[in-house]
Design an enzyme around this catalytic site. Structure first.
Site, PDB file in Angstrom:
ATOM      1  CD  GLU A   1     -17.243  23.849 -19.262  1.00  0.00           C
ATOM      2  OE1 GLU A   1     -16.671  23.132 -19.135  1.00  0.00           O
ATOM      3  OE2 GLU A   1     -18.662  23.594 -20.047  1.00  0.00           O
TER       4      GLU A   1
ATOM      5  CE  LYS B   1     -29.353  38.971 -25.296  1.00  0.00           C
ATOM      6  NZ  LYS B   1     -28.072  40.276 -26.119  1.00  0.00           N
TER       7      LYS B   1
ATOM      8  CE  LYS C   1     -37.570  44.138 -26.105  1.00  0.00           C
ATOM      9  NZ  LYS C   1     -36.468  44.835 -27.017  1.00  0.00           N
TER      10      LYS C   1
END
Length: 171
Positions: A42, A93, A135
Protein backbone atom coordinates in the site's frame (compact mmCIF):
# COMPACT_ATOMS: atom_id res chain seq x y z
CA UNK A 1 9.45 2.67 -27.50
CA UNK A 2 7.17 5.63 -28.00
CA UNK A 3 4.97 3.83 -30.54
CA UNK A 4 4.36 1.02 -28.02
CA UNK A 5 3.35 3.43 -25.26
CA UNK A 6 2.00 6.71 -26.62
CA UNK A 7 -1.81 6.73 -26.40
CA UNK A 8 -1.82 3.13 -25.12
CA UNK A 9 -3.02 1.57 -21.89
CA UNK A 10 -0.03 0.19 -20.00
CA UNK A 11 -0.19 -1.89 -16.82
CA UNK A 12 2.88 -2.33 -14.59
CA UNK A 13 2.93 -5.02 -11.91
CA UNK A 14 5.19 -4.32 -8.97
CA UNK A 15 4.73 -0.62 -9.74
CA UNK A 16 5.96 0.44 -6.31
CA UNK A 17 9.18 -1.55 -6.36
CA UNK A 18 12.57 -0.24 -7.44
CA UNK A 19 12.31 -1.53 -11.02
CA UNK A 20 8.55 -1.10 -11.39
CA UNK A 21 8.54 2.49 -10.17
CA UNK A 22 11.35 3.42 -12.56
CA UNK A 23 9.44 1.77 -15.41
CA UNK A 24 6.40 3.88 -14.47
CA UNK A 25 8.49 7.07 -14.52
CA UNK A 26 9.88 6.20 -17.95
CA UNK A 27 6.48 5.18 -19.36
CA UNK A 28 4.83 8.40 -18.15
CA UNK A 29 7.25 10.39 -20.33
CA UNK A 30 5.81 8.73 -23.45
CA UNK A 31 2.24 9.93 -22.80
CA UNK A 32 0.27 6.73 -22.36
CA UNK A 33 -3.51 6.91 -22.57
CA UNK A 34 -3.55 5.39 -19.09
CA UNK A 35 -0.94 3.98 -16.74
CA UNK A 36 -2.19 1.30 -14.37
CA UNK A 37 -0.03 0.86 -11.28
CA UNK A 38 -0.54 -2.63 -9.82
CA UNK A 39 1.16 -3.20 -6.47
CA UNK A 40 0.68 -5.25 -3.30
CA UNK A 41 2.38 -2.79 -0.96
CA UNK A 42 0.00 0.00 0.00
CA UNK A 43 2.63 2.58 0.92
CA UNK A 44 4.79 1.92 -2.15
CA UNK A 45 1.73 2.25 -4.38
CA UNK A 46 0.71 5.46 -2.64
CA UNK A 47 4.22 6.90 -2.98
CA UNK A 48 4.67 6.23 -6.72
CA UNK A 49 1.11 7.36 -7.49
CA UNK A 50 1.69 10.67 -5.69
CA UNK A 51 5.08 11.17 -7.32
CA UNK A 52 3.68 10.56 -10.80
CA UNK A 53 0.76 12.88 -10.04
CA UNK A 54 3.18 15.69 -9.23
CA UNK A 55 5.66 14.99 -12.03
CA UNK A 56 3.23 13.99 -14.79
CA UNK A 57 -0.16 15.50 -13.88
CA UNK A 58 -1.43 15.05 -17.43
CA UNK A 59 -1.00 11.25 -17.37
CA UNK A 60 -4.19 9.44 -16.45
CA UNK A 61 -3.29 6.75 -13.93
CA UNK A 62 -5.00 4.20 -11.83
CA UNK A 63 -3.47 2.93 -8.58
CA UNK A 64 -4.58 -0.66 -7.98
CA UNK A 65 -3.82 -2.65 -4.85
CA UNK A 66 -3.46 -6.33 -5.61
CA UNK A 67 -1.24 -9.37 -5.41
CA UNK A 68 0.07 -11.09 -8.55
CA UNK A 69 -0.56 -14.41 -6.80
CA UNK A 70 -4.31 -13.75 -6.74
CA UNK A 71 -5.74 -15.02 -10.05
CA UNK A 72 -9.19 -13.48 -9.53
CA UNK A 73 -7.79 -10.01 -8.77
CA UNK A 74 -5.28 -10.09 -11.63
CA UNK A 75 -7.90 -11.31 -14.09
CA UNK A 76 -10.40 -8.67 -12.99
CA UNK A 77 -7.89 -5.83 -13.35
CA UNK A 78 -6.70 -6.97 -16.78
CA UNK A 79 -10.24 -7.62 -17.99
CA UNK A 80 -11.55 -4.26 -16.83
CA UNK A 81 -8.59 -2.13 -17.93
CA UNK A 82 -7.89 -3.83 -21.28
CA UNK A 83 -4.17 -2.97 -21.37
CA UNK A 84 -2.27 -2.87 -24.65
CA UNK A 85 0.86 -3.89 -22.77
CA UNK A 86 1.64 -5.47 -19.41
CA UNK A 87 5.09 -4.99 -17.92
CA UNK A 88 5.51 -7.61 -15.21
CA UNK A 89 8.07 -6.32 -12.69
CA UNK A 90 6.52 -7.76 -9.51
CA UNK A 91 9.09 -10.03 -7.90
CA UNK A 92 11.00 -10.83 -4.77
CA UNK A 93 14.55 -10.00 -5.77
CA UNK A 94 16.66 -9.85 -2.61
CA UNK A 95 18.65 -13.08 -2.65
CA UNK A 96 19.16 -13.47 1.13
CA UNK A 97 15.46 -12.92 1.86
CA UNK A 98 14.35 -15.39 -0.81
CA UNK A 99 16.94 -17.93 0.37
CA UNK A 100 15.47 -17.64 3.87
CA UNK A 101 11.89 -17.81 2.55
CA UNK A 102 12.11 -20.06 -0.51
CA UNK A 103 8.43 -20.99 -0.69
CA UNK A 104 7.37 -17.34 -0.75
CA UNK A 105 10.00 -16.58 -3.40
CA UNK A 106 8.73 -19.36 -5.65
CA UNK A 107 5.09 -18.45 -5.05
CA UNK A 108 5.69 -14.81 -5.91
CA UNK A 109 8.26 -15.09 -8.70
CA UNK A 110 7.00 -18.19 -10.50
CA UNK A 111 3.32 -18.53 -9.55
CA UNK A 112 2.79 -14.76 -9.75
CA UNK A 113 4.32 -14.66 -13.23
CA UNK A 114 2.19 -17.60 -14.31
CA UNK A 115 -0.95 -15.88 -12.97
CA UNK A 116 -0.24 -12.61 -14.80
CA UNK A 117 0.82 -14.32 -18.05
CA UNK A 118 -2.28 -16.56 -18.08
CA UNK A 119 -4.57 -13.57 -17.50
CA UNK A 120 -2.88 -11.76 -20.38
CA UNK A 121 -3.50 -14.72 -22.67
CA UNK A 122 -7.09 -15.14 -21.48
CA UNK A 123 -7.92 -11.48 -22.04
CA UNK A 124 -5.98 -11.05 -25.29
CA UNK A 125 -3.30 -8.61 -24.14
CA UNK A 126 -1.14 -8.05 -27.23
CA UNK A 127 2.17 -7.49 -25.44
CA UNK A 128 3.52 -9.01 -22.23
CA UNK A 129 7.00 -8.15 -20.95
CA UNK A 130 8.49 -10.06 -18.05
CA UNK A 131 11.31 -8.33 -16.23
CA UNK A 132 13.89 -10.91 -15.20
CA UNK A 133 17.39 -10.84 -13.71
CA UNK A 134 20.95 -11.76 -14.57
CA UNK A 135 20.71 -14.22 -11.66
CA UNK A 136 18.43 -16.37 -13.85
CA UNK A 137 21.42 -17.30 -16.03
CA UNK A 138 22.76 -20.58 -14.63
CA UNK A 139 21.03 -19.91 -11.30
CA UNK A 140 22.80 -20.80 -8.07
CA UNK A 141 20.09 -19.68 -5.65
CA UNK A 142 16.32 -19.93 -5.20
CA UNK A 143 15.69 -16.39 -6.42
CA UNK A 144 17.57 -16.96 -9.68
CA UNK A 145 15.98 -20.38 -10.18
CA UNK A 146 12.48 -19.01 -9.59
CA UNK A 147 13.06 -16.28 -12.18
CA UNK A 148 14.56 -18.76 -14.66
CA UNK A 149 11.55 -21.04 -14.28
CA UNK A 150 9.28 -18.03 -14.84
CA UNK A 151 11.22 -17.20 -18.03
CA UNK A 152 10.86 -20.77 -19.29
CA UNK A 153 7.14 -20.72 -18.53
CA UNK A 154 6.64 -17.47 -20.46
CA UNK A 155 8.69 -18.69 -23.40
CA UNK A 156 6.76 -21.95 -23.60
CA UNK A 157 3.47 -20.07 -23.31
CA UNK A 158 4.43 -17.94 -26.30
CA UNK A 159 5.28 -20.97 -28.41
CA UNK A 160 2.52 -23.38 -27.39
CA UNK A 161 -0.54 -21.41 -26.34
CA UNK A 162 -0.22 -17.92 -27.62
CA UNK A 163 2.00 -17.49 -30.68
CA UNK A 164 0.23 -14.23 -31.62
CA UNK A 165 1.22 -12.57 -28.34
CA UNK A 166 4.48 -10.70 -28.22
CA UNK A 167 6.08 -12.08 -25.05
CA UNK A 168 9.44 -10.57 -24.19
CA UNK A 169 11.72 -11.34 -21.29
CA UNK A 170 14.22 -8.71 -20.17
CA UNK A 171 17.14 -9.34 -17.86
Amino acid sequence: LSKNIKSKVVLVTGAGGSIGSELCRQIARFEPQELILFESGEYNLYAIDRELGRTFPEVHRQAVLGDVRDPARVSHVIHSSRPDMVLHAAAYKHVPLVEGNPTEGILNNLSGTRTVARACVTHGVPRFVMVSTDKAVNPVNVMGASKRLAEIYCQSLAVIQCPFMNILTYR
